[in-house]
Design a protein around this motif. Sequence first.
Motif, mmCIF file in Angstrom:
data_model
loop_
_atom_site.group_PDB
_atom_site.id
_atom_site.type_symbol
_atom_site.label_atom_id
_atom_site.label_comp_id
_atom_site.label_asym_id
_atom_site.label_seq_id
_atom_site.Cartn_x
_atom_site.Cartn_y
_atom_site.Cartn_z
ATOM 1 N N GLY A 152 5.668 -26.262 -36.752
ATOM 2 C CA GLY A 152 4.398 -25.533 -36.845
ATOM 3 C C GLY A 152 3.225 -26.328 -36.303
ATOM 4 O O GLY A 152 3.384 -27.411 -35.706
ATOM 5 N N SER A 153 2.042 -25.788 -36.548
ATOM 6 C CA SER A 153 0.810 -26.394 -36.045
ATOM 7 C C SER A 153 0.542 -27.755 -36.708
ATOM 8 O O SER A 153 0.262 -28.757 -36.022
ATOM 9 N N VAL A 154 0.655 -27.829 -38.036
ATOM 10 C CA VAL A 154 0.464 -29.109 -38.730
ATOM 11 C C VAL A 154 1.576 -30.073 -38.330
ATOM 12 O O VAL A 154 1.325 -31.268 -38.077
ATOM 13 N N GLY A 155 2.804 -29.559 -38.237
ATOM 14 C CA GLY A 155 3.948 -30.387 -37.828
ATOM 15 C C GLY A 155 3.687 -31.022 -36.456
ATOM 16 O O GLY A 155 3.930 -32.219 -36.256
ATOM 17 N N GLN A 213 12.959 -20.873 -38.363
ATOM 18 C CA GLN A 213 13.888 -20.136 -37.493
ATOM 19 C C GLN A 213 14.004 -20.725 -36.092
ATOM 20 O O GLN A 213 14.981 -20.472 -35.390
ATOM 21 N N ASP A 214 12.990 -21.458 -35.679
ATOM 22 C CA ASP A 214 12.880 -21.853 -34.273
ATOM 23 C C ASP A 214 13.780 -23.058 -33.965
ATOM 24 O O ASP A 214 13.324 -24.204 -33.874
ATOM 25 N N TRP A 215 15.084 -22.781 -33.779
ATOM 26 C CA TRP A 215 16.044 -23.861 -33.581
ATOM 27 C C TRP A 215 15.818 -24.598 -32.265
ATOM 28 O O TRP A 215 16.062 -25.797 -32.145
ATOM 29 N N ALA A 237 4.583 -29.059 -44.757
ATOM 30 C CA ALA A 237 3.839 -28.222 -43.801
ATOM 31 C C ALA A 237 4.561 -26.911 -43.504
ATOM 32 O O ALA A 237 4.426 -26.344 -42.424
ATOM 33 N N ILE A 238 5.356 -26.455 -44.479
ATOM 34 C CA ILE A 238 5.931 -25.104 -44.376
ATOM 35 C C ILE A 238 4.818 -24.135 -44.754
ATOM 36 O O ILE A 238 3.975 -24.441 -45.600
ATOM 37 N N VAL A 239 4.801 -22.944 -44.149
ATOM 38 C CA VAL A 239 3.783 -21.970 -44.509
ATOM 39 C C VAL A 239 4.321 -21.058 -45.622
ATOM 40 O O VAL A 239 5.480 -20.650 -45.579
ATOM 41 N N GLY A 240 3.492 -20.805 -46.622
ATOM 42 C CA GLY A 240 3.828 -19.835 -47.661
ATOM 43 C C GLY A 240 4.610 -20.410 -48.825
ATOM 44 O O GLY A 240 4.954 -21.601 -48.868
ATOM 45 N N ALA A 241 4.907 -19.502 -49.780
ATOM 46 C CA ALA A 241 5.616 -19.902 -50.997
ATOM 47 C C ALA A 241 7.036 -20.376 -50.694
ATOM 48 O O ALA A 241 7.660 -21.029 -51.540
ATOM 49 N N MET A 280 -4.797 -23.167 -35.497
ATOM 50 C CA MET A 280 -3.857 -23.200 -36.630
ATOM 51 C C MET A 280 -2.801 -22.114 -36.464
ATOM 52 O O MET A 280 -2.899 -21.257 -35.583
ATOM 53 N N GLY A 281 -1.800 -22.111 -37.348
ATOM 54 C CA GLY A 281 -0.778 -21.070 -37.353
ATOM 55 C C GLY A 281 -1.393 -19.703 -37.670
ATOM 56 O O GLY A 281 -2.531 -19.614 -38.158
ATOM 57 N N ALA A 282 -0.618 -18.625 -37.397
ATOM 58 C CA ALA A 282 -1.150 -17.257 -37.514
ATOM 59 C C ALA A 282 -1.564 -16.907 -38.940
ATOM 60 O O ALA A 282 -2.630 -16.333 -39.171
HETATM 61 P P1 NDP Z 1 2.714 -22.554 -38.721
HETATM 62 O O1 NDP Z 1 2.943 -21.097 -38.848
HETATM 63 O O2 NDP Z 1 2.182 -23.085 -37.442
HETATM 64 O O3 NDP Z 1 4.075 -23.347 -39.064
HETATM 65 C C1 NDP Z 1 4.798 -23.040 -40.219
HETATM 66 C C2 NDP Z 1 6.020 -23.920 -40.339
HETATM 67 O O4 NDP Z 1 6.787 -23.461 -41.461
HETATM 68 C C3 NDP Z 1 6.958 -23.852 -39.130
HETATM 69 O O5 NDP Z 1 7.631 -25.073 -38.984
HETATM 70 C C4 NDP Z 1 7.941 -22.760 -39.556
HETATM 71 O O6 NDP Z 1 9.174 -22.809 -38.871
HETATM 72 C C5 NDP Z 1 8.119 -23.107 -41.015
HETATM 73 N N1 NDP Z 1 8.587 -21.972 -41.801
HETATM 74 C C6 NDP Z 1 8.139 -20.687 -41.762
HETATM 75 N N2 NDP Z 1 8.797 -19.926 -42.657
HETATM 76 C C7 NDP Z 1 9.703 -20.746 -43.271
HETATM 77 C C8 NDP Z 1 10.672 -20.547 -44.283
HETATM 78 N N3 NDP Z 1 10.891 -19.340 -44.841
HETATM 79 N N4 NDP Z 1 11.431 -21.608 -44.674
HETATM 80 C C9 NDP Z 1 11.237 -22.823 -44.120
HETATM 81 N N5 NDP Z 1 10.328 -23.076 -43.147
HETATM 82 C C10 NDP Z 1 9.558 -22.050 -42.728
HETATM 83 O O7 NDP Z 1 1.760 -22.948 -39.950
HETATM 84 P P2 NDP Z 1 0.665 -24.097 -40.010
HETATM 85 O O8 NDP Z 1 1.222 -25.380 -39.489
HETATM 86 O O9 NDP Z 1 -0.613 -23.589 -39.484
HETATM 87 O O10 NDP Z 1 0.448 -24.219 -41.597
HETATM 88 C C11 NDP Z 1 1.420 -24.823 -42.433
HETATM 89 C C12 NDP Z 1 0.835 -24.980 -43.833
HETATM 90 O O11 NDP Z 1 -0.267 -25.875 -43.757
HETATM 91 C C13 NDP Z 1 0.266 -23.678 -44.420
HETATM 92 O O12 NDP Z 1 0.475 -23.672 -45.799
HETATM 93 C C14 NDP Z 1 -1.218 -23.762 -44.118
HETATM 94 O O13 NDP Z 1 -1.990 -23.050 -45.044
HETATM 95 C C15 NDP Z 1 -1.452 -25.255 -44.242
HETATM 96 N N6 NDP Z 1 -2.578 -25.747 -43.454
HETATM 97 C C16 NDP Z 1 -2.572 -25.606 -42.099
HETATM 98 C C17 NDP Z 1 -3.632 -26.060 -41.345
HETATM 99 C C18 NDP Z 1 -3.615 -25.964 -39.847
HETATM 100 O O14 NDP Z 1 -4.534 -26.503 -39.210
HETATM 101 N N7 NDP Z 1 -2.653 -25.325 -39.222
HETATM 102 C C19 NDP Z 1 -4.807 -26.669 -41.980
HETATM 103 C C20 NDP Z 1 -4.674 -26.810 -43.409
HETATM 104 C C21 NDP Z 1 -3.603 -26.356 -44.114
HETATM 105 P P3 NDP Z 1 9.408 -21.923 -37.505
HETATM 106 O O15 NDP Z 1 8.527 -22.553 -36.473
HETATM 107 O O16 NDP Z 1 10.839 -22.101 -37.233
HETATM 108 O O17 NDP Z 1 8.998 -20.521 -37.840
#
Ligand code: NDP
Length: 393
Positions: free
Chosen positions: A11-14, A37-39, A97-101, A199-201
Motif C-alpha cells: 500500500g501507500s504507507v508500505g 491480494q496484489d501478489w 499498514a493494512i487498511v481497515g479492520a 494516500m490509499g483510496a
Molecule cells: P492502501 O490502500 O494504499 O494499502 C492497504 C494495504 O493493506 C495494502 O498492502 C493491501 O494489500 C492491504 N490489504 C487490503 N485489504 C487487506 C486484507 N483484507 N487483508 C490483508 N491486507 C489487506 O492504504 P494506505 O497505505 O493508504 O493506508 C493503510 C493504513 O494506514 C490505513 O489504516 C490508513 O488509514 C492508515 N494511514 C494511511 C496514511 C497514508 O498516507 N496513506 C496516513 C495515515 C494513516 P493489496 O495491495 O494487496 O490490496
Amino acid sequence: MKRLILLGATGSVGASALDLVARNPDRFAVEALTAGQDWRRLAELARAHRPAVAAIADEAALPALREALAGTGIATAAGAAALVEVASRPADLVLAAIVGAAGLPPVLAAVERGTPVALANKEALVCAGALMTAAAARSGAALLPVDSEHNAIFQVLEAKERVARITLTASGGPFRTRSLAEMARVTPEEAVRHPTWSMGAKISVDSATLMNKGLELIEAFHLFGLRPDQLGVLVHPQSLVHGLVEYVDGSVLAQLGPADMRVPIAHALAWPERIATPVERLCLATAGRLEFEAPDRARFPALALAEAALAEGGCRPCVLNAANEVAVAAFLDRCIGFTEIAALVEAVLAAQPRCAPASLAEVYAIDAEARARARQLVAGRRARSFAAHRQRR
Ligand code: NDP
C-alpha cells in the motif's frame, strides 16, 4: 540493525516505509512482507527486499505468489491465519499498514507477543482500542503512532497530567469549501484526489468526509489516554502543522513538517533515534500563510458521528467503523453517493444495539453484524434506484 515486519507492504504507507528501508540498509532488514491480494507487487517487493517470508491474505493468490518467488528461498504463505503467524514472528518492529479492520488480528498478535508496533492501521485501534491497549500494557509492546497527527502529538507530548488538551489538524479534504448540494454530486475520482496528501483510496475518501478525523480522535483517545473532551480538531488547509498539545500552564507545543508521510514513518521506524529523509524541507517563508478554522459538522456530519461514538464508547466506534468501511466501498463502486456515506453510517448506528465488547470474539461479532446491516442498506438503495431508473424509462 532493526528487523521489520511490514503488514500491508503493497500500500501507500508500505511504499513510503520501504523507500526509507532501501535508503537505510545498515539500519533495517526486512523479516516479512504482507499484502491483501496484489501478489505481483508483493513478489516484486520481496525480490527487492529479500524477506524470510512473503504472505498474502487472498488464498487464491498463493500459487501465483509461490511461482513468482520460486528459486529465491523466500517462504510464502496465504490466508488470514498466515498473516497472524507472520505478525507473531520474532522481530524488532511491526509496521501495521493494512487498511481497515482486517488488520486487527495480525496487529493484536504482534502486540500480544510484545513486539513494538508502528501503527498506521487506525481502524484496528478504533474497533478494539481497549483490548489492544490492555494487551500492550500486559506485554510491554510500545504503540508508536504513524498517523501524522498522532505522531506529531507523540513528538511533543509530556506527562499527560500536564496536558490540558490536544488538537489534531485536518486539511479539510478536497470538498472543504463545497456546499452539501455540490458534495452530493461528487465522483469517486474527485474524492480520492486529496489536496495535500497522497494516500490509499479508503483513507482519501475518509479525509474527504472528515470521517478520517473522527477515527483519529478515537485513535488518539486510546493512544494518549486522555478524556474525549480533551481532544479537538482544527481545520488547517496547508497541512504543515500536524498536531498541537496545550499544557496546563497555557503553553502550546506544535509539530510542523512537510505533508510527506515519510516524516512520521521515519520517526516511528527509527524511534527513539531519528534518521535522515529525502523529503522536501519545510520553508515557512514560501508557505506564507498558515490558516486555521473550526470544522463544519453540518456539512461534514461524519465527524459528529465519530465524536458521538467516542463519547458513548463500548461497541459504538466498532459499529461506526464497520458501517463506514462498507459505505466507502459502496461509494467507490458507485452504488451510493458521497453524502450518503455518513447517512448510511448514521442509519447503521441507529439500528445496532449498544453493548460493551469484552473479548475479541465479541468485537468480530459486532463488526460482522454492522457490516451485514450496512450491506442490506446498500442493497436496498440499489434496488430502489434500479426501480426508479426502470420507471423513468
Ligand atoms: P492502501 O490502500 O494504499 O494499502 C492497504 C494495504 O493493506 C495494502 O498492502 C493491501 O494489500 C492491504 N490489504 C487490503 N485489504 C487487506 C486484507 N483484507 N487483508 C490483508 N491486507 C489487506 O492504504 P494506505 O497505505 O493508504 O493506508 C493503510 C493504513 O494506514 C490505513 O489504516 C490508513 O488509514 C492508515 N494511514 C494511511 C496514511 C497514508 O498516507 N496513506 C496516513 C495515515 C494513516 P493489496 O495491495 O494487496 O490490496
